[in-house]
Design a protein around this motif. Sequence first.
Motif, PDB file in Angstrom:
ATOM      1  N   HIS A 194     -28.973 -59.829 -22.755  1.00  0.00           N
ATOM      2  CA  HIS A 194     -29.658 -60.864 -21.966  1.00  0.00           C
ATOM      3  C   HIS A 194     -31.041 -60.443 -21.494  1.00  0.00           C
ATOM      4  O   HIS A 194     -31.433 -60.707 -20.369  1.00  0.00           O
ATOM      5  CB  HIS A 194     -28.806 -61.287 -20.774  1.00  0.00           C
ATOM      6  CG  HIS A 194     -27.427 -61.667 -21.199  1.00  0.00           C
ATOM      7  ND1 HIS A 194     -27.181 -62.795 -21.940  1.00  0.00           N
ATOM      8  CD2 HIS A 194     -26.246 -61.053 -21.025  1.00  0.00           C
ATOM      9  CE1 HIS A 194     -25.887 -62.871 -22.207  1.00  0.00           C
ATOM     10  NE2 HIS A 194     -25.293 -61.821 -21.675  1.00  0.00           N
ATOM     11  N   LYS A 195     -31.762 -59.771 -22.371  1.00  0.00           N
ATOM     12  CA  LYS A 195     -33.119 -59.384 -22.003  1.00  0.00           C
ATOM     13  C   LYS A 195     -34.101 -60.482 -22.398  1.00  0.00           C
ATOM     14  O   LYS A 195     -33.857 -61.234 -23.348  1.00  0.00           O
ATOM     15  CB  LYS A 195     -33.504 -58.088 -22.725  1.00  0.00           C
ATOM     16  CG  LYS A 195     -32.705 -56.890 -22.232  1.00  0.00           C
ATOM     17  CD  LYS A 195     -33.281 -55.607 -22.739  1.00  0.00           C
ATOM     18  CE  LYS A 195     -32.382 -54.424 -22.480  1.00  0.00           C
ATOM     19  NZ  LYS A 195     -32.155 -54.120 -21.070  1.00  0.00           N
ATOM     20  N   THR A 196     -35.165 -60.563 -21.637  1.00  0.00           N
ATOM     21  CA  THR A 196     -36.262 -61.453 -22.018  1.00  0.00           C
ATOM     22  C   THR A 196     -37.032 -60.750 -23.128  1.00  0.00           C
ATOM     23  O   THR A 196     -37.359 -59.574 -22.993  1.00  0.00           O
ATOM     24  CB  THR A 196     -37.202 -61.685 -20.823  1.00  0.00           C
ATOM     25  OG1 THR A 196     -36.415 -62.019 -19.687  1.00  0.00           O
ATOM     26  CG2 THR A 196     -38.218 -62.755 -21.118  1.00  0.00           C
ATOM     27  N   ILE A 197     -37.305 -61.461 -24.218  1.00  0.00           N
ATOM     28  CA  ILE A 197     -37.981 -60.810 -25.344  1.00  0.00           C
ATOM     29  C   ILE A 197     -39.294 -61.523 -25.647  1.00  0.00           C
ATOM     30  O   ILE A 197     -39.352 -62.758 -25.706  1.00  0.00           O
ATOM     31  CB  ILE A 197     -37.103 -60.843 -26.610  1.00  0.00           C
ATOM     32  CG1 ILE A 197     -35.730 -60.225 -26.360  1.00  0.00           C
ATOM     33  CG2 ILE A 197     -37.822 -60.185 -27.780  1.00  0.00           C
ATOM     34  CD1 ILE A 197     -35.638 -58.746 -26.469  1.00  0.00           C
ATOM     35  N   ILE A 198     -40.329 -60.737 -25.822  1.00  0.00           N
ATOM     36  CA  ILE A 198     -41.600 -61.284 -26.307  1.00  0.00           C
ATOM     37  C   ILE A 198     -41.900 -60.565 -27.610  1.00  0.00           C
ATOM     38  O   ILE A 198     -42.117 -59.356 -27.620  1.00  0.00           O
ATOM     39  CB  ILE A 198     -42.729 -61.056 -25.283  1.00  0.00           C
ATOM     40  CG1 ILE A 198     -42.368 -61.716 -23.958  1.00  0.00           C
ATOM     41  CG2 ILE A 198     -44.047 -61.607 -25.830  1.00  0.00           C
ATOM     42  CD1 ILE A 198     -43.214 -61.262 -22.807  1.00  0.00           C
ATOM     43  N   LEU A 199     -41.862 -61.301 -28.706  1.00  0.00           N
ATOM     44  CA  LEU A 199     -42.049 -60.691 -30.014  1.00  0.00           C
ATOM     45  C   LEU A 199     -43.420 -61.086 -30.552  1.00  0.00           C
ATOM     46  O   LEU A 199     -43.693 -62.256 -30.776  1.00  0.00           O
ATOM     47  CB  LEU A 199     -40.938 -61.162 -30.961  1.00  0.00           C
ATOM     48  CG  LEU A 199     -40.961 -60.607 -32.375  1.00  0.00           C
ATOM     49  CD1 LEU A 199     -40.721 -59.106 -32.384  1.00  0.00           C
ATOM     50  CD2 LEU A 199     -39.904 -61.300 -33.236  1.00  0.00           C
ATOM     51  N   VAL A 200     -44.272 -60.096 -30.731  1.00  0.00           N
ATOM     52  CA  VAL A 200     -45.607 -60.347 -31.266  1.00  0.00           C
ATOM     53  C   VAL A 200     -45.559 -60.121 -32.762  1.00  0.00           C
ATOM     54  O   VAL A 200     -45.071 -59.088 -33.212  1.00  0.00           O
ATOM     55  CB  VAL A 200     -46.634 -59.384 -30.641  1.00  0.00           C
ATOM     56  CG1 VAL A 200     -48.018 -59.655 -31.195  1.00  0.00           C
ATOM     57  CG2 VAL A 200     -46.628 -59.494 -29.139  1.00  0.00           C
ATOM     58  N   SER A 201     -46.039 -61.086 -33.516  1.00  0.00           N
ATOM     59  CA  SER A 201     -45.933 -60.921 -34.963  1.00  0.00           C
ATOM     60  C   SER A 201     -46.888 -61.858 -35.663  1.00  0.00           C
ATOM     61  O   SER A 201     -47.355 -62.830 -35.093  1.00  0.00           O
ATOM     62  CB  SER A 201     -44.509 -61.237 -35.396  1.00  0.00           C
ATOM     63  OG  SER A 201     -44.378 -61.094 -36.788  1.00  0.00           O
ATOM     64  N   HIS A 202     -47.198 -61.545 -36.924  1.00  0.00           N
ATOM     65  CA  HIS A 202     -47.856 -62.594 -37.700  1.00  0.00           C
ATOM     66  C   HIS A 202     -46.961 -63.041 -38.857  1.00  0.00           C
ATOM     67  O   HIS A 202     -47.398 -63.792 -39.715  1.00  0.00           O
ATOM     68  CB  HIS A 202     -49.261 -62.192 -38.154  1.00  0.00           C
ATOM     69  CG  HIS A 202     -49.325 -60.931 -38.931  1.00  0.00           C
ATOM     70  ND1 HIS A 202     -50.149 -59.899 -38.591  1.00  0.00           N
ATOM     71  CD2 HIS A 202     -48.646 -60.524 -40.000  1.00  0.00           C
ATOM     72  CE1 HIS A 202     -49.984 -58.917 -39.445  1.00  0.00           C
ATOM     73  NE2 HIS A 202     -49.075 -59.271 -40.309  1.00  0.00           N
ATOM     74  N   SER A 203     -45.727 -62.564 -38.823  1.00  0.00           N
ATOM     75  CA  SER A 203     -44.791 -63.022 -39.835  1.00  0.00           C
ATOM     76  C   SER A 203     -44.023 -64.228 -39.308  1.00  0.00           C
ATOM     77  O   SER A 203     -43.205 -64.135 -38.405  1.00  0.00           O
ATOM     78  CB  SER A 203     -43.809 -61.911 -40.191  1.00  0.00           C
ATOM     79  OG  SER A 203     -42.666 -62.464 -40.794  1.00  0.00           O
ATOM     80  N   MET A 204     -44.308 -65.392 -39.886  1.00  0.00           N
ATOM     81  CA  MET A 204     -43.674 -66.627 -39.442  1.00  0.00           C
ATOM     82  C   MET A 204     -42.170 -66.556 -39.649  1.00  0.00           C
ATOM     83  O   MET A 204     -41.398 -67.039 -38.843  1.00  0.00           O
ATOM     84  CB  MET A 204     -44.218 -67.790 -40.258  1.00  0.00           C
ATOM     85  CG  MET A 204     -45.614 -68.110 -39.913  1.00  0.00           C
ATOM     86  SD  MET A 204     -45.666 -68.630 -38.208  1.00  0.00           S
ATOM     87  CE  MET A 204     -47.387 -68.558 -37.939  1.00  0.00           C
ATOM     88  N   GLU A 205     -41.745 -65.947 -40.773  1.00  0.00           N
ATOM     89  CA  GLU A 205     -40.323 -65.864 -41.081  1.00  0.00           C
ATOM     90  C   GLU A 205     -39.571 -65.140 -39.965  1.00  0.00           C
ATOM     91  O   GLU A 205     -38.531 -65.585 -39.507  1.00  0.00           O
ATOM     92  CB  GLU A 205     -40.119 -65.138 -42.418  1.00  0.00           C
ATOM     93  CG  GLU A 205     -40.088 -66.063 -43.629  1.00  0.00           C
ATOM     94  CD  GLU A 205     -41.474 -66.530 -44.071  1.00  0.00           C
ATOM     95  OE1 GLU A 205     -42.469 -65.971 -43.566  1.00  0.00           O
ATOM     96  OE2 GLU A 205     -41.569 -67.457 -44.882  1.00  0.00           O
TER      97      GLU A 205
END
Lengths: 283, 265
Positions: A194-205
Amino acid sequence: MPIRVENLSYTYNAGQPMEQEALRNVTLTIEDGEFVGLIGHTGSGKSTLVQHFNGLLKPTSGKIYIDGVDIFSKGVSLRSIRQKVGMVFQYPEYQLFGETVFEDVAFGPKNMGVPDAELNDRVDQALALVGLDLSLKERSPFELSGGQKRKVAIAGVLAMQPQTLILDEPTAGLDPKGRDEVLSLVAHLHQREHKTIILVSHSMEDVARLAQRLVVMAHGEIVLEGTPEVVFRQAEYLEAIGLGVPQVTRLLQVLKKQGFAVDPDHYTIEAVEEEIVKLLETM
Amino acid sequence: MAMMKNITIGQYVPGESIVHQLDPRTKILATFLFIALLFLVETFTGYALGALMLFVIVLLSRIPVKFVLRGIRPLMFIIVLTLCLHFFMTEGRVILQIWFLKLTYEGLIRGLMMVSRLILLIIGSSLLTLTTSPILLTDGIESLLKPFRAVGVPAHELAMMMTIALRFIPTLVEETEKIMKAQMARGADFESGNIFHRAKSLIPILIPLFVSAFRRADELAVAMEARGYRGGEGRTRFRVLKFTRRDAAALILVAGLVILVGFCF
C-alpha cells in the motif's frame, strides 16, 4: 501523506550564462496510495520535478507540501522527509559503495537513526521484498550481475520503509526479464504494501500497465493529466511532443478509424486481445 | 552541490567576441606572457596595470565580470591562508601585535602583493579557458608543442590526455552531483559534524565516483580503438588553426604591454 506542489518553478544555473528554465508553474497533488505515472520526453522536466518531492532540489519559486507541511519552512527536517518519500534514481546501481550488500542496504536506515539491533531485520525484509537471496548479504555488491545490483540499490531505499516511493526510469538498461521483475516488484509495493508510487518513465507500455493516473510533461509544464484512457485518447498530441500511445492502443485506434467497431480505450495487451477477439467473433 | 556550480576554472562560455575568435595559440602565448608579467612586477602600480589589462580583455570578451570573478571563490581558502602566512610570518617592523601573532609592515606589503598576484593569476588563466573551447585549446597546445617532438616531447599524447581530462570534468561534476543526491535521498549528510566525520561521509560519494570513472575510461578506450585511433601519426584535421594578422597584432600588443609594465614597475 499527500504530496502537493504549488506553482513550482525551477531554473538551473540561475543567474549564469547557461541559465535554463526546467519547470514552469507546476501544480500537482498526489494522494495517498495512488499510483501515478509521470511521463515526458527527455528534458521535459520530469526528473527535476520529482527531485523536489523529497527536498533534493529547492524550488526557485513555489511551495511543496507533504502532509500539509511546507518542507522548506523552518524546523522541518529534510532527513525525515527523505525517509517518508523514498527516491530510486535512474541507474541506481551506480550509487552502490558498500563493502558488502548488507552495509549498502543498511546505509539509509542507519542514517535515519534505526538502532543497530533492528538493522539486520530491515535489511532482510528489504532484500526479501526485491527478491534477492539473503546469502548475498555478505557479498560485495560489485561482483553481482547488473539486475542484482539494481535490486540491491532499490532495497537500499526500501530499507528506510518510505510511505511514498519515487522511481525514476527503474527499468532503463535492463533485459526483458529484469524489466518484468522490477515492474512486478513495483506493482507488489503498490498493491500489497500500500505504498504511494510515482513512476517516472518514457515507456508508455510500462506506465500504462500499472498507473492509475498519468501526468504528462512537456517543456517544463504539465500538459495532460488523467486516467490512461483519457490521456491516450490524445494520441496525435502525444506524438507531437515526442511520446506516443502503447502500440496495442494504436492498433485499436487505427482499426476504429478504418470503420471497425472497436472501443479504443484499452492499453494492455490482455484487454486489447479481448477486444480483437470480440471483433473477430462479430465478423 | 553549491560548491560545484562555483567552479569556473576550466569552464567554457561560448561566444562570438573578438577574444573568442582569436587563434588558441595566440591566447595561450598571451596567457603565458601575462603570467610572466605577474612575476616580473614588484609594485602595486604594476599589479594595478595588470588588473587593468585583464579588465579590458574581460570587457572585450563580453563575459559578465561577476561570472569571471566567481572563479576566485573556490580558491578563497588558499588566498586567505597565503595572506595570513605572509602577514604573521614575515620578520620586520611590528605594527600590530595580537597575543603572540606579530603583524609586520613588510609582511603586510608582501601578503597583499602575493594575493594580488594569485588573484590575477587565477583570473588570467581562467579567462583563457572561458573564451577557448577545450578542443581548440588542446589543438593549440599540440601545435605549440610540436617543435619539441624532436627532443622527445609526446605532443599528441599530451594533448589527447588533456582533451580527455577536460572533456570529463563536467561529466564527473554532473556524476558527483547525481551520486550526492542519491546518497542524500538515503539520509547522508555532508555538511555537519567535525572534519573526520565529514571526510568519512565522502566515502559513499568517492567509491561510486571512482568505479564509474574507471568504467568510463574503459568504455572510452574501446570506443577509440573501434574507430581506429592509433595516435597522432598521419592525422589530418577538420579544424585547421589559422594564425591571422589579427592574432599577430594581439600578440605584439600584449608582448609590448608586458615588457613595458614588467620592466618599468
